[in-house]
Design a protein around this motif. Sequence first.
Motif, PDB file in Angstrom:
ATOM      1  N   LEU A 260       8.121   7.997  -9.026  1.00  0.00           N
ATOM      2  CA  LEU A 260       6.846   8.609  -8.998  1.00  0.00           C
ATOM      3  C   LEU A 260       7.598  10.563  -8.527  1.00  0.00           C
ATOM      4  O   LEU A 260       8.507  10.941  -7.440  1.00  0.00           O
ATOM      5  CB  LEU A 260       7.097   8.288  -6.676  1.00  0.00           C
ATOM      6  CG  LEU A 260       5.542   8.901  -6.860  1.00  0.00           C
ATOM      7  CD1 LEU A 260       3.971   8.430  -7.061  1.00  0.00           C
ATOM      8  CD2 LEU A 260       5.328   8.236  -5.206  1.00  0.00           C
ATOM      9  N   ILE A 261       6.589  11.137  -9.176  1.00  0.00           N
ATOM     10  CA  ILE A 261       7.120  12.338  -9.087  1.00  0.00           C
ATOM     11  C   ILE A 261       5.568  12.919  -8.012  1.00  0.00           C
ATOM     12  O   ILE A 261       4.559  13.796  -8.284  1.00  0.00           O
ATOM     13  CB  ILE A 261       6.955  12.766 -10.087  1.00  0.00           C
ATOM     14  CG1 ILE A 261       7.542  12.544 -11.402  1.00  0.00           C
ATOM     15  CG2 ILE A 261       7.003  14.968 -10.523  1.00  0.00           C
ATOM     16  CD1 ILE A 261       7.451  13.015 -12.645  1.00  0.00           C
ATOM     17  N   LEU A 262       6.691  13.600  -7.048  1.00  0.00           N
ATOM     18  CA  LEU A 262       6.024  14.267  -5.531  1.00  0.00           C
ATOM     19  C   LEU A 262       6.089  15.935  -5.614  1.00  0.00           C
ATOM     20  O   LEU A 262       7.674  16.385  -6.109  1.00  0.00           O
ATOM     21  CB  LEU A 262       6.022  13.384  -4.202  1.00  0.00           C
ATOM     22  CG  LEU A 262       5.310  12.231  -4.892  1.00  0.00           C
ATOM     23  CD1 LEU A 262       6.409  11.602  -2.908  1.00  0.00           C
ATOM     24  CD2 LEU A 262       3.930  12.110  -4.893  1.00  0.00           C
TER      25      LEU A 262
ATOM     26  N   ILE B 257       2.410   7.516 -14.086  1.00  0.00           N
ATOM     27  CA  ILE B 257       4.276   7.955 -14.704  1.00  0.00           C
ATOM     28  C   ILE B 257       4.766   6.841 -13.846  1.00  0.00           C
ATOM     29  O   ILE B 257       6.015   6.084 -14.258  1.00  0.00           O
ATOM     30  CB  ILE B 257       3.542   9.156 -14.021  1.00  0.00           C
ATOM     31  CG1 ILE B 257       3.298  10.433 -15.232  1.00  0.00           C
ATOM     32  CG2 ILE B 257       5.752   8.974 -14.352  1.00  0.00           C
ATOM     33  CD1 ILE B 257       3.576  11.616 -15.063  1.00  0.00           C
ATOM     34  N   LYS B 258       4.222   6.588 -12.722  1.00  0.00           N
ATOM     35  CA  LYS B 258       4.569   5.715 -11.436  1.00  0.00           C
ATOM     36  C   LYS B 258       5.019   3.981 -12.509  1.00  0.00           C
ATOM     37  O   LYS B 258       5.708   3.253 -12.000  1.00  0.00           O
ATOM     38  CB  LYS B 258       4.565   5.320 -10.808  1.00  0.00           C
ATOM     39  CG  LYS B 258       5.084   4.552  -9.571  1.00  0.00           C
ATOM     40  CD  LYS B 258       4.169   4.438  -8.483  1.00  0.00           C
ATOM     41  CE  LYS B 258       4.996   2.862  -7.012  1.00  0.00           C
ATOM     42  NZ  LYS B 258       4.028   2.523  -6.588  1.00  0.00           N
ATOM     43  N   GLY B 259       3.867   4.161 -12.888  1.00  0.00           N
ATOM     44  CA  GLY B 259       4.017   2.266 -13.288  1.00  0.00           C
ATOM     45  C   GLY B 259       4.188   1.817 -14.875  1.00  0.00           C
ATOM     46  O   GLY B 259       4.963   1.027 -15.213  1.00  0.00           O
TER      47      GLY B 259
ATOM     48  N   ILE C 171       0.897  -1.168   0.055  1.00  0.00           N
ATOM     49  CA  ILE C 171       0.451  -0.138   0.118  1.00  0.00           C
ATOM     50  C   ILE C 171       1.162   1.588   0.089  1.00  0.00           C
ATOM     51  O   ILE C 171       1.763   1.383   0.790  1.00  0.00           O
ATOM     52  CB  ILE C 171      -0.496   0.575   1.261  1.00  0.00           C
ATOM     53  CG1 ILE C 171      -1.632  -0.989   1.060  1.00  0.00           C
ATOM     54  CG2 ILE C 171      -1.709   1.240   1.363  1.00  0.00           C
ATOM     55  CD1 ILE C 171      -2.449  -1.274   2.707  1.00  0.00           C
ATOM     56  N   ASP C 172       0.729   2.404  -1.042  1.00  0.00           N
ATOM     57  CA  ASP C 172       1.719   3.261  -0.452  1.00  0.00           C
ATOM     58  C   ASP C 172       0.948   4.462  -0.126  1.00  0.00           C
ATOM     59  O   ASP C 172      -0.590   4.361  -0.499  1.00  0.00           O
ATOM     60  CB  ASP C 172       1.072   4.063  -2.386  1.00  0.00           C
ATOM     61  CG  ASP C 172       2.545   2.805  -3.524  1.00  0.00           C
ATOM     62  OD1 ASP C 172       3.540   2.672  -2.704  1.00  0.00           O
ATOM     63  OD2 ASP C 172       2.025   3.195  -4.549  1.00  0.00           O
ATOM     64  N   ILE C 173       1.328   5.219   0.668  1.00  0.00           N
ATOM     65  CA  ILE C 173       1.003   6.279   1.554  1.00  0.00           C
ATOM     66  C   ILE C 173       1.673   7.718   1.384  1.00  0.00           C
ATOM     67  O   ILE C 173       2.563   7.768   0.971  1.00  0.00           O
ATOM     68  CB  ILE C 173       1.419   5.793   2.528  1.00  0.00           C
ATOM     69  CG1 ILE C 173       0.520   5.032   3.178  1.00  0.00           C
ATOM     70  CG2 ILE C 173       0.695   7.028   3.879  1.00  0.00           C
ATOM     71  CD1 ILE C 173       0.894   4.159   5.058  1.00  0.00           C
TER      72      ILE C 173
ATOM     73  N   ARG D 145      -4.343  14.451  -9.655  1.00  0.00           N
ATOM     74  CA  ARG D 145      -3.408  14.364  -9.110  1.00  0.00           C
ATOM     75  C   ARG D 145      -2.374  13.327  -9.733  1.00  0.00           C
ATOM     76  O   ARG D 145      -1.816  12.717  -9.742  1.00  0.00           O
ATOM     77  CB  ARG D 145      -2.923  15.259  -8.472  1.00  0.00           C
ATOM     78  CG  ARG D 145      -1.476  15.547  -7.654  1.00  0.00           C
ATOM     79  CD  ARG D 145      -0.263  16.138  -8.424  1.00  0.00           C
ATOM     80  NE  ARG D 145       0.694  15.647  -7.508  1.00  0.00           N
ATOM     81  CZ  ARG D 145       1.432  15.223  -7.457  1.00  0.00           C
ATOM     82  NH1 ARG D 145       1.264  14.024  -8.591  1.00  0.00           N
ATOM     83  NH2 ARG D 145       2.964  14.688  -6.850  1.00  0.00           N
ATOM     84  N   TYR D 146      -3.775  12.517  -8.332  1.00  0.00           N
ATOM     85  CA  TYR D 146      -2.668  11.271  -7.931  1.00  0.00           C
ATOM     86  C   TYR D 146      -3.138   9.814  -9.684  1.00  0.00           C
ATOM     87  O   TYR D 146      -2.270   9.094  -8.662  1.00  0.00           O
ATOM     88  CB  TYR D 146      -3.370  10.671  -6.371  1.00  0.00           C
ATOM     89  CG  TYR D 146      -2.515  11.661  -5.525  1.00  0.00           C
ATOM     90  CD1 TYR D 146      -1.156  11.794  -5.301  1.00  0.00           C
ATOM     91  CD2 TYR D 146      -2.883  13.115  -4.993  1.00  0.00           C
ATOM     92  CE1 TYR D 146      -0.467  12.273  -4.550  1.00  0.00           C
ATOM     93  CE2 TYR D 146      -2.714  13.908  -3.981  1.00  0.00           C
ATOM     94  CZ  TYR D 146      -1.251  13.430  -4.071  1.00  0.00           C
ATOM     95  OH  TYR D 146      -0.280  14.210  -3.343  1.00  0.00           O
TER      96      TYR D 146
END
Length: 466
Positions: free
Chosen positions: A271-273, A264-266, A233-235, A257-258
Amino acid sequence: MGHVLSMVRDGLVSLASRMGTERDKAASVFYTQPLLTDEQIIAAYRGSWLPRKIVDIPALDSCRKWRNWQAESGQIGSIEAEERRLNLRGKVLEASKKARLFGGAALFIGVGDADPSRPLDIERVGKDGLKHLTVLTRRQLAAGEIERDPTSKWYGKPKFYTLTGSSGAQVAIHPSRLVIFNGAMAPDEDFGGALGQGSHGWGESVLTASLDAIKNADSTAANIASLVFEAKIDIIKVPQFSANIGNQAYEDAVLRRYSLANTIKGVNGTLILDAEEEYDSKNAPLSGLTDILMAFLQIVSGAADIPVTRLLGQSPAGLNATGDADMKNYHDRIQAIQELDFTPAMSRLDECLIRSATGARDPDIYASWAPLEQMSEKDKAEIFKTKADAARALFGSSTGQEIIPRQALSEALVNTLVEDGSLPGLEAAIAAFGGSVQADQPEPASVETLRGNAASEASAPDAASS
């Protein structure tokens, strides 16, 4: 003083731990009458692989090797041809499966009689007299009044059965015309079964006692499968998220946004934050889940009385584990089902089968169930060699030394090698290229005699030339 009555109970009681008292939590556990409808049985059989295998595997193994008939070769061929014509093996398998599933099934012996309510007269069955075999389940065949006369051979069994046709017409059938297969034994008619009056005169489904264990195993497997999706699980911690959550535009912007961030992460693995956002991930521990699931499956195996290796189709676990002892016990159980359930139930059918195949009843004809153990090629070769050596010893090295007459021994040996599958084409080969060994045939010459004859023939031209 009045009489004081005291009740003495034998058991272990601990006032400190409250074990054995009314405060013991185990005191609230009790068994109830199981209620299992036909709809639940069908849903479990069609919707889960465990109930299907529990029902099908013992029935399939009971018919897998079938029977070996002991008779003359021509009679054996006629009986086996009659079995194939009637599809007896397939019909028994179907009836056995449905009996285990619903609690009872039957094979109707069709001999062309006009009134099936009359007892079946086996002596009147002649050549090709057995017309058909029909599989009927408990749902189609209602049991009548139970015979209560202890002097009757049908004591404890229904006096008749009623078949309801598609048009609603009812036909009474005498029990002598039916090969009855029952499922699990019902404790007593007076207590009813899991299906109430619907199981009157029949047994119970084999799923009745094992369904709770099956449900626990299926539920455990389903929960483990759900846990796999939550294994990681991503937090992401977003500043001022709770303060702005009521703003619809903010909520839409966060979702867009997410969603873009996950895409993009997949694709790129990055992962751009934002600088103020914090990322973390939690992994669910999955170790030990296999052991938990296997423990539930082992309980199901015990409830079904089927080894785990046979139920799950997996090799035995553990160092030097072969599973031979488990399979031997299971094969002994299947053999007991064949001998104690199938053989008595099929006795009248076999009498009709022999008469229909041969036209008469030879008292020397009988059948035995084939063993279930699967032998390796090495074991088969060793057994074949042992039989050949034993036959050679009985045959004797010369005329007059045989223990059994050679013609009788030859025919018995041919029958044995054909029936056990060692030489399946032997009879046809003998018919095409020559008969079995006759008692009056000359003995084959020994090696020393052949060598002496060859030496004499070699010296004969030299003597003629001199």
